[in-house]
Design an enzyme around this catalytic site. Sequence first.
Site, PDB file in Angstrom:
ATOM      1  N   GLU A  81       0.824  -1.210   0.000  1.00 46.77           N
ATOM      2  CA  GLU A  81       0.000   0.000   0.000  1.00 46.77           C
ATOM      3  C   GLU A  81       0.857   1.258   0.000  1.00 46.77           C
ATOM      4  OE1 GLU A  81      -2.137  -2.988   2.790  1.00 46.77           O
ATOM      5  OE2 GLU A  81      -0.116  -2.601   2.028  1.00 46.77           O
ATOM      6  N   TRP A 138      15.666 -38.218 -16.231  1.00 47.32           N
ATOM      7  CA  TRP A 138      14.647 -37.396 -15.574  1.00 47.32           C
ATOM      8  C   TRP A 138      13.290 -37.989 -15.908  1.00 47.32           C
ATOM      9  CZ3 TRP A 138      16.245 -33.966 -12.136  1.00 47.32           C
ATOM     10  CH2 TRP A 138      17.512 -33.423 -12.260  1.00 47.32           C
ATOM     11  N   CYS A 177      -2.680  -3.491   7.191  1.00 47.46           N
ATOM     12  CA  CYS A 177      -2.320  -3.636   8.603  1.00 47.46           C
ATOM     13  C   CYS A 177      -2.633  -2.341   9.341  1.00 47.46           C
ATOM     14  CB  CYS A 177      -0.852  -4.009   8.749  1.00 47.46           C
ATOM     15  SG  CYS A 177       0.303  -2.711   8.248  1.00 47.46           S
TER      16      CYS A 177
END
Length: 372
Positions: A58, A176, A81
């Site tokens: 913010e 893999w 907050c």
Amino acid sequence: MSQLATSTRVDYMDRAISLARLALVHASPNPAVGAVIVKDDVIVGEGYTQPPGSNHAEVVALLQAGEKARDATMYVTLEPCCHHGRTPPCTKAIIDAGIAQVHLSIIDPSLKVCGRGKAELEAAGIKTVVGEHEEAAQELNEAYIKFTSTGLPFVLGKFAMSLDGKIATKTGDSKWISGEQSRRYVHTLRSQIDAILVGVDTIIKDDPQLTARAGLDGGRLEKQPLRVVVDSHARTPPSARVLQLPGNTLIATTKEADLAKRRVLTEAGAEILELPSKGGMVDLQELLNVLARRQIISLMVEGGAAVFGSLFEYGLVDKVLVFIAPIIIGGEQAKNPVEGKGVEKLSQATNLIRIRMESVGNDILISGYVAR
């Protein structure tokens, strides 16, 4: 910071969520948050959470908007907050800037916030709207939400297997199974989590690096996850690559581990952590407790089969990612991804909910959350 958008058709909360994803590589243990400020259908400021101790999303957006923030609308992925931590409260910055309206995707579950930020904004005459893209915002911060709510890390189990459910051939060959794009996907995940956990057998057989390398976006990696090895008897070779690379390696062992072996591993650069044993191996619940005390909020488990067996048996896994490669391995002695005691009845099996399937190169990725 990206170039500011100007289209009136922009989904501003979706834009804020995209920004928040950029913070996943450095925000922990804080939530990854994105913020967008809009005035007269033009984005005048935007930002995402900076590393701990730096500005929240913010404030980054407000600094960019400057005077244009007055009477504007802010879209933010998490409730701002309202308490002093490492930085001042974001609610005060929003109020002082003259923001007229705040759209927040989800309420912050932290007891320090949990509706108080929203109430403080409303008390100052700022209209608030809650719930846009709620599911996406929750998934984005699923680790933060679990950690804040329970005090434990979010545990992600990840493995790759063949169509017939094998993770290696009968000789142990596993490189893999998944394709290159799947492996790059995993490196992106590694860059966004706090720690990677494997069993000592994986270290001995595969000698993995357990590092985050080039991810899907090819961007610069800002951190390496903590490497955690579950090793009841300190069998990790001191020459293992996890001990030779940048970053930290924690070896979780028990009192049964030979003191001389522990000393050698310490000299090789490992941190040795002695924990109680449970079921013949390190008590994984206690290991999670220790990691939580170290502010590890997200943990990705990459094997082996015995570790997965214990984690599922004790109900410690939150989410599962399985890469399925279009190959058949076969063989009774070929390795399975999950071992342990197993269940006796299908009704006791671990069930996944909120299932998602997607293609990653030639592989299929199935993800889901463990039903509680």
